[in-house]
Design a protein around this motif. Structure first.
Motif, short mmCIF file in Angstrom:
data_model
loop_
_atom_site.label_atom_id
_atom_site.label_comp_id
_atom_site.label_asym_id
_atom_site.label_seq_id
_atom_site.Cartn_x
_atom_site.Cartn_y
_atom_site.Cartn_z
N UNK A 292 0.82 -1.21 0.00
CA UNK A 292 0.00 0.00 0.00
C UNK A 292 0.86 1.26 0.00
N UNK A 293 1.92 1.27 0.79
CA UNK A 293 2.71 2.47 0.94
C UNK A 293 3.46 2.87 -0.32
N UNK A 294 3.89 1.89 -1.11
CA UNK A 294 4.61 2.22 -2.34
C UNK A 294 3.76 3.11 -3.24
N UNK A 295 2.53 2.70 -3.60
CA UNK A 295 1.73 3.61 -4.44
C UNK A 295 1.24 4.84 -3.69
N UNK A 296 0.97 4.71 -2.37
CA UNK A 296 0.45 5.87 -1.63
C UNK A 296 1.38 7.06 -1.71
N UNK A 297 2.63 6.86 -1.32
CA UNK A 297 3.55 7.98 -1.29
C UNK A 297 4.05 8.35 -2.68
N UNK A 298 4.13 7.36 -3.56
CA UNK A 298 4.50 7.68 -4.93
C UNK A 298 3.44 8.59 -5.55
N UNK A 299 2.17 8.23 -5.38
CA UNK A 299 1.08 9.03 -5.95
C UNK A 299 0.97 10.37 -5.25
N UNK A 300 1.04 10.36 -3.90
CA UNK A 300 0.85 11.58 -3.14
C UNK A 300 1.94 12.62 -3.45
N UNK A 301 3.20 12.22 -3.34
CA UNK A 301 4.29 13.17 -3.56
C UNK A 301 4.35 13.63 -5.01
N UNK A 302 4.11 12.70 -5.93
CA UNK A 302 4.17 13.06 -7.35
C UNK A 302 3.01 13.96 -7.75
N UNK A 303 1.80 13.62 -7.31
CA UNK A 303 0.64 14.45 -7.66
C UNK A 303 0.73 15.82 -6.98
N UNK A 304 1.38 15.86 -5.81
CA UNK A 304 1.62 17.15 -5.15
C UNK A 304 2.48 18.04 -6.03
N UNK A 305 3.56 17.47 -6.57
CA UNK A 305 4.43 18.25 -7.44
C UNK A 305 3.73 18.66 -8.73
N UNK A 306 2.94 17.75 -9.29
CA UNK A 306 2.21 18.08 -10.52
C UNK A 306 1.17 19.17 -10.28
N UNK A 307 0.47 19.08 -9.13
CA UNK A 307 -0.53 20.09 -8.80
C UNK A 307 0.13 21.45 -8.58
N UNK A 308 1.29 21.44 -7.94
CA UNK A 308 2.01 22.70 -7.75
C UNK A 308 2.43 23.30 -9.08
N UNK A 309 2.80 22.45 -10.01
CA UNK A 309 3.19 22.94 -11.33
C UNK A 309 2.00 23.55 -12.05
N UNK A 310 0.85 22.86 -11.98
CA UNK A 310 -0.36 23.37 -12.63
C UNK A 310 -0.79 24.70 -12.00
N UNK A 311 -0.69 24.78 -10.67
CA UNK A 311 -1.10 25.98 -9.95
C UNK A 311 -0.01 27.05 -9.93
N UNK A 312 1.14 26.72 -10.54
CA UNK A 312 2.25 27.67 -10.70
C UNK A 312 2.81 28.16 -9.37
N UNK A 313 3.00 27.22 -8.44
CA UNK A 313 3.61 27.58 -7.17
C UNK A 313 4.90 26.78 -6.94
#
Length: 313
Positions: A292-313
């Motif tokens: 569970x943890x492998x996809x959880x943190x992979x998805x969470x940290x990666x989607x966090x970075x992608x969302x920050x890129x989209x939101x330009x922060x």
């Protein structure tokens, strides 16, 4: 990670965008692994119906099949509303706090030491914990409920049950029954420091190594893949290092089902786990946890970075 704090946005707008990015990342990751999370909780708490599935990867799959057979597909997501109620604000606040704290502790590359990275992650984990912990307890109670009943467990039945335990326990919890929503809180705080601190320590360290060893072109072309791999390593490392504390915490959170009139302490919980399975009992469900943890943190940290890129922060 700190470039977004320039003059393009006001402080308020930056905070709003950061909260949105963190909340999105937390909700997406938790939704992706919710069925595995429920199986892990059932194994950690030595649920009588599921203990036979412990000890192998095949057992985790069989446990998922058993839940579908006995409780339907919805059973895989039992308590998930509470998971989101905790995960979204926890991630939103946590990631925002991390951006701020890491910028304060490490304003320049020469300040980016392992101790400061660990400290920033630990502060991040502790910040939202007191506010979101009751949601986790309610969700655990719903997750461990496996009895066949015409009435599906709901957050309200779990809340009423926990409050009833508090009122019947006597002492200070009898006067303040809401304290029963903090079963296992001390252990959770102890585990959060190395767990969250370790995740961000590994995350930042490996990302720094990637920036130092790979060309800018390679980083741009493979940034999402790199983040997924690093996020997986960070989550796996922290999970293995702190798993016994997580088992103790889950057992305390679920303990109201068997000891509704009092909150069992740390030593009693450790003894009960040892009696149930010896030293292996402290690692029950670790296979599912890692899965569970492998996809959880992979998805969470990666989607966090992608969302920050989209939101330009």
């Amino acid at each position: 990670m700190k470039d977004g704090q320039g003059p393009r946005f006001s402080e308020t707008e930056f905070l709003v965008r950061s909260v949105l990015a963190g909340g999105f990342a937390g909700g997406l990751a938790k939704s992706a692994v919710a069925p595995l999370d429920r199986v892990k909780i059932l194994l950690q708490t030595h649920n009588a119906e599921f203990i036979r599935f412990a000890g192998s990867w095949r057992g985790a799959v069989q446990a998922l099949q058993y839940i579908v057979q006995t409780q339907g597909f919805r059973g895989l997501y039992q308590g998930h509303t509470l998971t989101l109620a905790r995960a979204i604000p926890h991630a939103a606040v946590g990631y925002t706090v991390y951006d701020k704290v890491s910028h304060w502790l490490m304003p320049a590359p020469e300040y980016q030491t392992s101790v400061r990275r660990l400290t920033a992650g630990a502060i991040t984990g502790l910040t939202a914990l007191p506010f979101t912990y009751p949601f986790e307890l309610i969700r655990v109670r719903m997750a461990v409920e496996t009895s066949q009943s015409a009435i599906r467990p709901t957050p309200w039945t779990a809340i009423r049950g926990i409050m009833g335990e508090g009122r019947s326990s006597g002492g200070i919890t009898g006067l303040m029954p809401f304290l029963h929503f903090y079963r296992g809180f001390t252990v959770s705080m102890l585990g959060t420091v190395p767990y969250r601190g370790g995740i961000f320590l590994v995350w930042e360290t490996l990302n720094a190594q990637a920036r130092a060893r790979l060309s800018p072109a390679t980083l741009r072309a493979n940034q999402t893949r790199i983040h997924l791999v690093i996020g997986s390593i960070a989550g796996t490392t922290a999970q293995v290092a702190t798993y016994p504390l997580e088992v103790i915490r889950r057992t305390q959170q679920a303990s109201g089902k068997g000891t509704p009139n009092r909150m069992i302490g740390f030593q009693e919980t450790v003894r009960s786990i040892w009696m149930a399975g010896g030293w292996r009992g402290f690692f029950t469900g670790l296979g599912v946890g890692l899965f569970k943890q492998v996809p959880t943190h992979a998805i969470s940290l990666t989607s966090w970075q992608l969302a920050k890129k989209v939101l330009e922060i």
